[in-house]
Design an enzyme around this catalytic site. Structure first.
Site, PDB file in Angstrom:
ATOM      1  N   SER A   1      10.086   3.845   0.528  1.00  0.00           N
ATOM      2  CA  SER A   1       9.447   2.534   0.656  1.00  0.00           C
ATOM      3  C   SER A   1       8.811   2.053  -0.636  1.00  0.00           C
ATOM      4  CB  SER A   1       8.401   2.570   1.774  1.00  0.00           C
ATOM      5  OG  SER A   1       7.469   3.613   1.551  1.00  0.00           O
TER       6      SER A   1
ATOM      7  N   ASP B   1      -3.930   1.495   3.482  1.00  0.00           N
ATOM      8  CA  ASP B   1      -2.701   1.880   2.789  1.00  0.00           C
ATOM      9  C   ASP B   1      -3.004   1.934   1.292  1.00  0.00           C
ATOM     10  OD1 ASP B   1      -0.251   2.131   1.549  1.00  0.00           O
ATOM     11  OD2 ASP B   1       0.729   0.509   2.663  1.00  0.00           O
TER      12      ASP B   1
ATOM     13  N   HIS C   1       1.308   2.059  -1.105  1.00  0.00           N
ATOM     14  CA  HIS C   1       2.153   0.943  -1.523  1.00  0.00           C
ATOM     15  C   HIS C   1       1.344  -0.052  -2.350  1.00  0.00           C
ATOM     16  CE1 HIS C   1       3.981   2.672   2.169  1.00  0.00           C
ATOM     17  NE2 HIS C   1       5.059   2.609   1.400  1.00  0.00           N
TER      18      HIS C   1
END
Length: 408
Positions: free
Chosen positions: A133, A384, A387
């Site tokens: 990702s 998060d 990312h």
């Protein structure tokens, strides 16, 4: 008679001086032409050699400079390809300074991203990002960066994405160019290979099996790989045999550098046999550090990237989440490949990325699972910090990638 001789002698001297000057001018002209020719040939030769056009520039050593004039390179709400995992402004982030930091190498200037030039370079070609990702984060950034050069008025123009197996493809039809993301978090085969359904599993890998994925890459002109974060789990299960076999052997292991090295050897062996060395450009992105450990930059224990609004400005900072052993394994694998005639450019974006504790989505993203009340009460627990918000850090990765693509 004497007068005549003097006139002749004087005329001869004038002619001699004139011819001498003419000869000197001619010699000077020849020297200039030779030098210009040499410089021109040198310049052309420099353009032919992959890394000579950026011979002494280390793009990876530098500092972040606040720049609210030339950055961001695009606007979040104007990118048709923006994914909900990276759309921090859409999900409520008010402080947008994370978009306005420019990476400044110490000893040179980072080239300005030129989307039209890149698309011209990709005319009739395929660029494929292969990995997890974070690689998808970079692929999304690339689509946002080039969107301004995709003609919206053209009948053949389309900004839709095509989902095909493990791939998401974008086709710039006016350039006959494809920019693709291929989901393969371990590079080798695993039970997490389904692009839409790979969460919440015991991770099982087949370190010697890659053909299932790799046969999808053979027609690529540029391949950009990454594979780090999925290997950081405290436990993995290694499968010897196939998933379909009744006598396959499953073995649970801890975090294993040996199996990481085995998987990369499988990857490199495939490249050596299958890649067209005169056609395909190969890149490997280095580890993208996460910021889950606030103590690294002086925060209290238990803090992470949540509520961080400034980069780390101390030069040569390195957080505890940078795994130097994994980096060394990748670099060693790439070096061995080069001795076998396959060149892979390792883009070491780890240090420049590690400074950016401020640029993660944190709580400002789409969460695909319902959050418990205790999580909601403590934002750090579900932030998060892996990312990156877009526009943001992956744009710089792509500016560097762009430079190497254009000069190779």
């Amino acid at each position: 008679m004497a007068v005549t001789q003097k006139l002749v002698l004087g005329t001869w001297k004038i002619r001699y001086k004139f011819h001498s000057i003419a000869v000197l001018l001619l010699i000077a002209l020849v020297i200039v032409v030779v030098r210009l020719k040499g410089d021109s040939e040198g310049f052309l030769e420099q353009q032919k050699r992959p890394d000579d056009s950026i011979p002494h520039c280390n793009f990876f050593s530098g500092k972040w400079v606040y720049d609210n004039i030339s950055y961001p390179l695009y606007k979040e709400n104007q990118c048709s390809f923006m994914e909900l995992d990276f759309a921090c402004q859409k999900f409520g982030r008010k402080d947008l300074n994370y978009q306005k930091w420019r990476w400044q190498p110490h000893d040179c200037e980072l080239p300005r991203f030129n989307s039209t030039a890149l698309l011209e370079n990709l005319r009739g070609k395929k660029l494929v990002f292969v990995g997890d990702s974070l690689n998808r984060n970079q692929w999304t950034s690339m689509l946002c960066l080039i969107e301004s050069s995709i003609p919206s008025s053209s009948p053949s123009s389309s900004k839709s994405l095509i989902w095909k197996g493990n791939s998401i493809l974008f086709k710039a039809t006016d350039y006959n160019a494809t920019i693709q993301f291929y989901w393969s978090p371990f590079l080798v085969e695993s039970n997490c290979d389904e692009i839409k359904d790979h969460r919440g599993r015991v991770r099982i890998i087949r370190p010697n099996a890659i053909e299932k994925h790799a046969r999808q890459w053979t027609d690529a002109d540029i391949l950009v790989f990454d594979s780090f974060v999925w290997w950081e789990e405290p436990k993995l299960t290694v499968l010897w045999g196939s998933f379909e076999s009744s006598d396959a052997i499953y073995k649970e292991v801890g975090r294993s550098y040996r199996h990481y090295e085995m998987a990369l050897n499988t990857w490199s062996d495939w490249l050596e046999i299958n890649i067209n060395r005169s056609r395909t450009k190969l890149f490997f992105m280095s580890l993208s550090p996460h910021h889950r450990v606030g103590e690294d930059w002086g925060r209290d224990k238990g803090r992470n990237c949540y509520s961080e609004t400034q980069p780390v400005l101390k030069e040569r900072y390195q957080g505890s989440t940078t795994d130097s052993i994994m980096m060394q394994i990748v670099e060693s694998t790439i070096h061995k490949l080069e001795t076998r005639g396959v060149k892979v450019k390792f883009l070491n974006i780890t240090q420049l990325t590690d400074y950016r504790k401020d640029a993660h989505p944190s709580v400002y993203k789409k969460f695909w699972m319902n959050l418990a009340e205790e999580q909601l009460a403590k934002p750090e627990s579900y932030s998060d910090c892996v990312h990156w918000c877009l526009p943001g850090v992956p744009d710089v990765w792509n500016v560097i990638l762009f430079s190497y693509i254009m000069h190779s």
